[in-house]
Design a protein around this motif. Structure first.
Motif, PDB file in Angstrom:
ATOM      1  N   LEU A 206      -2.748  -2.005 -15.528  1.00 59.28           N
ATOM      2  CA  LEU A 206      -1.885  -2.481 -14.449  1.00 59.28           C
ATOM      3  C   LEU A 206      -2.559  -2.391 -13.079  1.00 59.28           C
ATOM      4  O   LEU A 206      -2.138  -3.065 -12.130  1.00 59.28           O
ATOM      5  N   LYS A 207      -3.591  -1.589 -12.987  1.00 59.44           N
ATOM      6  CA  LYS A 207      -4.314  -1.499 -11.713  1.00 59.44           C
ATOM      7  C   LYS A 207      -5.308  -2.648 -11.558  1.00 59.44           C
ATOM      8  O   LYS A 207      -5.954  -2.768 -10.515  1.00 59.44           O
ATOM      9  N   GLN A 208      -5.436  -3.472 -12.604  1.00 59.36           N
ATOM     10  CA  GLN A 208      -6.219  -4.701 -12.507  1.00 59.36           C
ATOM     11  C   GLN A 208      -5.261  -5.809 -12.053  1.00 59.36           C
ATOM     12  O   GLN A 208      -4.313  -6.142 -12.761  1.00 59.36           O
ATOM     13  N   ARG A 209      -5.501  -6.360 -10.883  1.00 64.33           N
ATOM     14  CA  ARG A 209      -4.520  -7.235 -10.233  1.00 64.33           C
ATOM     15  C   ARG A 209      -4.103  -8.409 -11.125  1.00 64.33           C
ATOM     16  O   ARG A 209      -2.914  -8.725 -11.228  1.00 64.33           O
ATOM     17  N   ARG A 210      -5.046  -9.049 -11.769  1.00 65.33           N
ATOM     18  CA  ARG A 210      -4.717 -10.220 -12.578  1.00 65.33           C
ATOM     19  C   ARG A 210      -3.822  -9.838 -13.755  1.00 65.33           C
ATOM     20  O   ARG A 210      -2.880 -10.561 -14.086  1.00 65.33           O
ATOM     21  N   ILE A 211      -4.130  -8.715 -14.373  1.00 64.22           N
ATOM     22  CA  ILE A 211      -3.321  -8.270 -15.514  1.00 64.22           C
ATOM     23  C   ILE A 211      -1.926  -7.888 -15.048  1.00 64.22           C
ATOM     24  O   ILE A 211      -0.924  -8.271 -15.659  1.00 64.22           O
ATOM     25  N   ALA A 212      -1.861  -7.135 -13.942  1.00 62.70           N
ATOM     26  CA  ALA A 212      -0.566  -6.707 -13.422  1.00 62.70           C
ATOM     27  C   ALA A 212       0.299  -7.906 -13.060  1.00 62.70           C
ATOM     28  O   ALA A 212       1.514  -7.935 -13.337  1.00 62.70           O
ATOM     29  N   THR A 213      -0.300  -8.905 -12.447  1.00 63.33           N
ATOM     30  CA  THR A 213       0.447 -10.104 -12.064  1.00 63.33           C
ATOM     31  C   THR A 213       1.011 -10.808 -13.286  1.00 63.33           C
ATOM     32  O   THR A 213       2.185 -11.224 -13.307  1.00 63.33           O
ATOM     33  N   ALA A 214       0.190 -10.950 -14.326  1.00 61.82           N
ATOM     34  CA  ALA A 214       0.635 -11.619 -15.546  1.00 61.82           C
ATOM     35  C   ALA A 214       1.784 -10.856 -16.212  1.00 61.82           C
ATOM     36  O   ALA A 214       2.783 -11.456 -16.649  1.00 61.82           O
ATOM     37  N   VAL A 215       1.656  -9.531 -16.280  1.00 60.35           N
ATOM     38  CA  VAL A 215       2.702  -8.703 -16.896  1.00 60.35           C
ATOM     39  C   VAL A 215       4.001  -8.799 -16.101  1.00 60.35           C
ATOM     40  O   VAL A 215       5.094  -8.983 -16.656  1.00 60.35           O
ATOM     41  N   PHE A 216       3.882  -8.701 -14.778  1.00 61.35           N
ATOM     42  CA  PHE A 216       5.059  -8.713 -13.918  1.00 61.35           C
ATOM     43  C   PHE A 216       5.759 -10.072 -13.962  1.00 61.35           C
ATOM     44  O   PHE A 216       6.992 -10.147 -14.048  1.00 61.35           O
TER      45      PHE A 216
ATOM     46  N   ASP B  47      10.364 -11.026  -4.177  1.00 59.35           N
ATOM     47  CA  ASP B  47      10.001 -10.724  -2.795  1.00 59.35           C
ATOM     48  C   ASP B  47       8.530 -10.337  -2.686  1.00 59.35           C
ATOM     49  O   ASP B  47       7.935  -9.791  -3.639  1.00 59.35           O
ATOM     50  N   GLU B  48       7.967 -10.573  -1.527  1.00 64.22           N
ATOM     51  CA  GLU B  48       6.609 -10.102  -1.259  1.00 64.22           C
ATOM     52  C   GLU B  48       6.585  -8.574  -1.316  1.00 64.22           C
ATOM     53  O   GLU B  48       7.450  -7.911  -0.748  1.00 64.22           O
ATOM     54  N   GLY B  49       5.631  -8.036  -1.996  1.00 65.86           N
ATOM     55  CA  GLY B  49       5.518  -6.588  -2.137  1.00 65.86           C
ATOM     56  C   GLY B  49       6.164  -6.040  -3.389  1.00 65.86           C
ATOM     57  O   GLY B  49       5.968  -4.868  -3.732  1.00 65.86           O
ATOM     58  N   ALA B  50       6.953  -6.877  -4.121  1.00 65.24           N
ATOM     59  CA  ALA B  50       7.625  -6.391  -5.324  1.00 65.24           C
ATOM     60  C   ALA B  50       6.629  -6.027  -6.421  1.00 65.24           C
ATOM     61  O   ALA B  50       6.802  -5.031  -7.129  1.00 65.24           O
ATOM     62  N   LEU B  51       5.556  -6.812  -6.551  1.00 64.42           N
ATOM     63  CA  LEU B  51       4.536  -6.503  -7.556  1.00 64.42           C
ATOM     64  C   LEU B  51       3.871  -5.169  -7.254  1.00 64.42           C
ATOM     65  O   LEU B  51       3.701  -4.335  -8.154  1.00 64.42           O
ATOM     66  N   ASP B  52       3.502  -4.950  -6.000  1.00 60.31           N
ATOM     67  CA  ASP B  52       2.862  -3.690  -5.637  1.00 60.31           C
ATOM     68  C   ASP B  52       3.791  -2.506  -5.895  1.00 60.31           C
ATOM     69  O   ASP B  52       3.341  -1.440  -6.342  1.00 60.31           O
ATOM     70  N   ALA B  53       5.074  -2.673  -5.603  1.00 60.99           N
ATOM     71  CA  ALA B  53       6.032  -1.604  -5.861  1.00 60.99           C
ATOM     72  C   ALA B  53       6.113  -1.308  -7.354  1.00 60.99           C
ATOM     73  O   ALA B  53       6.103  -0.139  -7.779  1.00 60.99           O
ATOM     74  N   PHE B  54       6.166  -2.361  -8.164  1.00 65.02           N
ATOM     75  CA  PHE B  54       6.230  -2.208  -9.612  1.00 65.02           C
ATOM     76  C   PHE B  54       5.028  -1.424 -10.139  1.00 65.02           C
ATOM     77  O   PHE B  54       5.176  -0.458 -10.907  1.00 65.02           O
ATOM     78  N   VAL B  55       3.835  -1.813  -9.713  1.00 63.38           N
ATOM     79  CA  VAL B  55       2.615  -1.154 -10.182  1.00 63.38           C
ATOM     80  C   VAL B  55       2.566   0.297  -9.721  1.00 63.38           C
ATOM     81  O   VAL B  55       2.236   1.208 -10.491  1.00 63.38           O
ATOM     82  N   SER B  56       2.920   0.536  -8.455  1.00 65.04           N
ATOM     83  CA  SER B  56       2.863   1.891  -7.916  1.00 65.04           C
ATOM     84  C   SER B  56       3.832   2.813  -8.640  1.00 65.04           C
ATOM     85  O   SER B  56       3.506   3.966  -8.934  1.00 65.04           O
TER      86      SER B  56
ATOM     87  N   GLY C 126       0.781  -1.237   0.000  1.00 56.59           N
ATOM     88  CA  GLY C 126       0.000   0.000   0.000  1.00 56.59           C
ATOM     89  C   GLY C 126       0.806   1.276   0.000  1.00 56.59           C
ATOM     90  O   GLY C 126       0.226   2.368   0.037  1.00 56.59           O
ATOM     91  N   PHE C 127       2.121   1.186  -0.061  1.00 56.44           N
ATOM     92  CA  PHE C 127       2.938   2.403  -0.061  1.00 56.44           C
ATOM     93  C   PHE C 127       2.838   3.098  -1.419  1.00 56.44           C
ATOM     94  O   PHE C 127       2.907   2.452  -2.462  1.00 56.44           O
ATOM     95  N   SER C 128       2.674   4.404  -1.394  1.00 60.26           N
ATOM     96  CA  SER C 128       2.610   5.184  -2.637  1.00 60.26           C
ATOM     97  C   SER C 128       4.010   5.702  -2.952  1.00 60.26           C
ATOM     98  O   SER C 128       4.473   6.687  -2.355  1.00 60.26           O
ATOM     99  N   TYR C 129       4.679   5.026  -3.863  1.00 62.13           N
ATOM    100  CA  TYR C 129       6.058   5.393  -4.190  1.00 62.13           C
ATOM    101  C   TYR C 129       6.091   6.708  -4.965  1.00 62.13           C
ATOM    102  O   TYR C 129       5.216   6.986  -5.787  1.00 62.13           O
TER     103      TYR C 129
END
Length: 373
Positions: A231-241, A278-287, A146-149
Motif C-alpha cells: 500500500l505504500k507503493q502509490r500505484r498499488i494503493a491507488t488501484a486498491v482504493f 475527496d482529495e486526500g482520501a487515498l492518503d488518509a486510507f493508506v496512513s 502527509g498527515f500521520s493519522y
C-alpha cells in the motif's frame, strides 16, 4: 411480571402473571440474568461466554416501531466548520435542545461520517443536544496531505472539540474506531469533559495490527506487513482504493458487516462513497491502514471510572464477541460496577445504523439514569 434469580441464573419465583413488562431483580454479583416468559416487543435471550452470562436483545418484528431517519441533505444543512489547532477544518453537526441534560457527541467509525447517525439523531435530539463530528480524514473534514493519522490524534481532536465547542461535560457515543477514540479521550481527560461513554462494537485498534492475544492476527501478521508495504507503493494503493470504493464493492462489504441487510440502502453506500472521492482520501486510507494501531481498550478501560454502556452486535465479523476484544468487554460487568453490557442479536459491526431500535431501547434508559445523577 417480576423474576428473582440466584447466582446460577435459576428462576426462584415469579410475581404477577399479567403480561406486564419483565423487570428482573438482580442478585449481587450477577451481571446479566437470562430472561424468559411470554413474547414481548423486546425480549432477552441468555448468552454465555465462559461462566458469564448476559442479555441478548431482539425486537419482535410485529411490534417494531418506525425509526425516524434524517436525510443526508438535512444533516449537511445543519453542519458547521470548526478550526482545529488553527489549521484543520473539522465538520460537525449540532441539533440544539432546550433540555438541561448533558449533551451527546457521536463519533463515527472507519470510512463513515456524520450521516451514518441518520437513524439516531432525531430520536436522541428529543431530550439532548446532539453533536456529531467528522474525524480528521473522513466525511467533510480536512484530509491533509502527509498527515500521520493515529488513534491518539483523534482522541485529542475529540477533547479539544469538547473544550472549545461544546464546553460542557458530554456523553461520548462511538462506533468501532470511534469507540476506541472515545475510550482514549475519556482515559486522558483531566478536565471533567466526559460524563460517560457508550461503545458500539469497540475496535481493538486503528487497524488489524492491534494484537491483543489473538492467534488469528498473529498468524496473519506477516501478511499484514506485506499489505502495508504494497500500500505504500502509490500505484498499488491507488488501484486498491479505487476498486474498494466502487459502489458495488462497497455494497458487498456493507452487506457482509450488517445483520439487517435492509439497512444497506443506496443512501448508505453514498455516505461511504462520497467522501472517498475527496482529495486526500487515498492518503488518509493508506496512513490509517499502514500506521500504528495505537493503544487498545484492554490497556485503557481500567483507568475509566465513568459510567460505560457497551452494546455489541453478535454478528460482527470485524470484532467478534468470541475474539479477544469481545471476550474482554464481556468480562467487564462482573469486574467493574460502572460497566453495563448488552448483546444485540442479528446485528453486525454498526449497531446504531443496522438495528437502531435495539440500540435506542438500551441507550435511552441508560442515558436517562446517567444524566439524572
Amino acid at each position: 411480571m417480576k423474576f428473582e434469580w440466584n447466582k446460577n441464573n435459576k428462576q426462584l419465583s415469579d410475581g404477577n402473571k399479567d403480561g406486564g413488562c419483565h423487570q428482573p431483580r438482580l442478585k449481587p454479583g450477577l451481571a446479566f440474568p437470562h430472561l424468559y416468559g411470554n413474547k414481548l416487543p423486546v425480549l432477552g435471550r441468555g448468552y454465555g461466554v465462559g461462566n458469564r452470562s448476559f442479555i441478548t436483545c431482539y425486537v419482535d418484528p410485529s411490534t417494531e416501531s418506525r425509526v425516524s431517519v434524517l436525510g443526508v441533505s438535512q444533516i449537511k444543512e445543519q453542519c458547521s466548520k470548526w478550526q482545529w489547532k488553527g489549521r484543520y477544518s473539522i465538520n460537525y453537526f449540532v441539533s440544539s435542545s432546550s433540555s438541561t441534560n448533558p449533551p451527546l457527541l457521536l463519533v463515527h467509525g472507519f470510512g463513515a461520517s456524520i450521516p451514518h447517525w441518520r437513524r439516531n439523531i432525531d430520536t436522541l435530539a428529543q431530550d439532548y443536544t446532539v453533536y456529531a463530528i467528522d474525524l480528521l480524514g473522513f466525511g467533510a473534514s480536512d484530509k491533509p496531505q502527509g498527515f500521520s493519522y493515529s488513534m491518539e490524534a483523534w482522541a485529542e481532536l475529540i477533547l479539544d472539540f469538547l473544550n472549545e465547542v461544546v464546553q460542557k461535560p458530554t456523553v461520548l457515543i462511538g462506533n468501532s474506531v470511534g469507540s476506541l477514540a472515545c475510550v482514549i479521550a475519556a482515559s486522558e481527560s483531566s478536565q471533567n469533559l466526559v460524563r460517560g461513554i457508550v461503545l458500539l462494537n469497540c475496535a481493538g485498534g486503528m487497524n488489524n495490527k492491534a494484537i491483543v492475544d489473538d492467534w488469528r492476527i498473529k498468524l496473519l501478521l506477516p501478511l499484514l506487513w506485506l499489505v502495508d508495504f504494497l500500500l505504500k507503493q502509490r500505484r498499488i494503493a491507488t488501484a486498491v482504493f479505487e476498486r474498494a470504493k466502487q459502489r458495488d464493492n462497497l455494497r458487498n462489504i456493507l452487506l457482509s458487516v450488517y445483520g439487517n441487510k435492509e439497512s444497506v440502502d443506496d443512501e448508505l453506500v453514498e455516505i461511504i462513497n462520497g467522501p472517498a472521492n475527496d482529495e486526500g482520501a487515498l492518503d488518509a486510507f493508506v496512513s490509517i491502514i499502514t500506521g500504528p494501531p495505537g493503544p487498545n481498550p484492554v490497556q485503557l478501560m481500567p483507568r475509566i471510572n465513568l459510567p460505560v454502556l457497551v452494546l455489541w452486535g453478535d454478528q460482527d465479523p470485524f470484532t467478534p464477541i468470541d475474539g479477544p476484544v469481545g471476550k474482554y468487554f464481556s468480562s467487564l460487568p462482573s469486574k467493574s460496577s460502572n460497566v453495563s453490557l448488552y448483546m444485540l442479536e442479528g446485528v453486525g459491526h454498526c449497531p446504531h445504523d443496522d438495528k437502531p431500535d435495539l440500540v435506542h431501547q438500551k441507550l435511552l434508559p441508560w442515558l436517562a439514569q446517567v444524566t439524572a445523577s
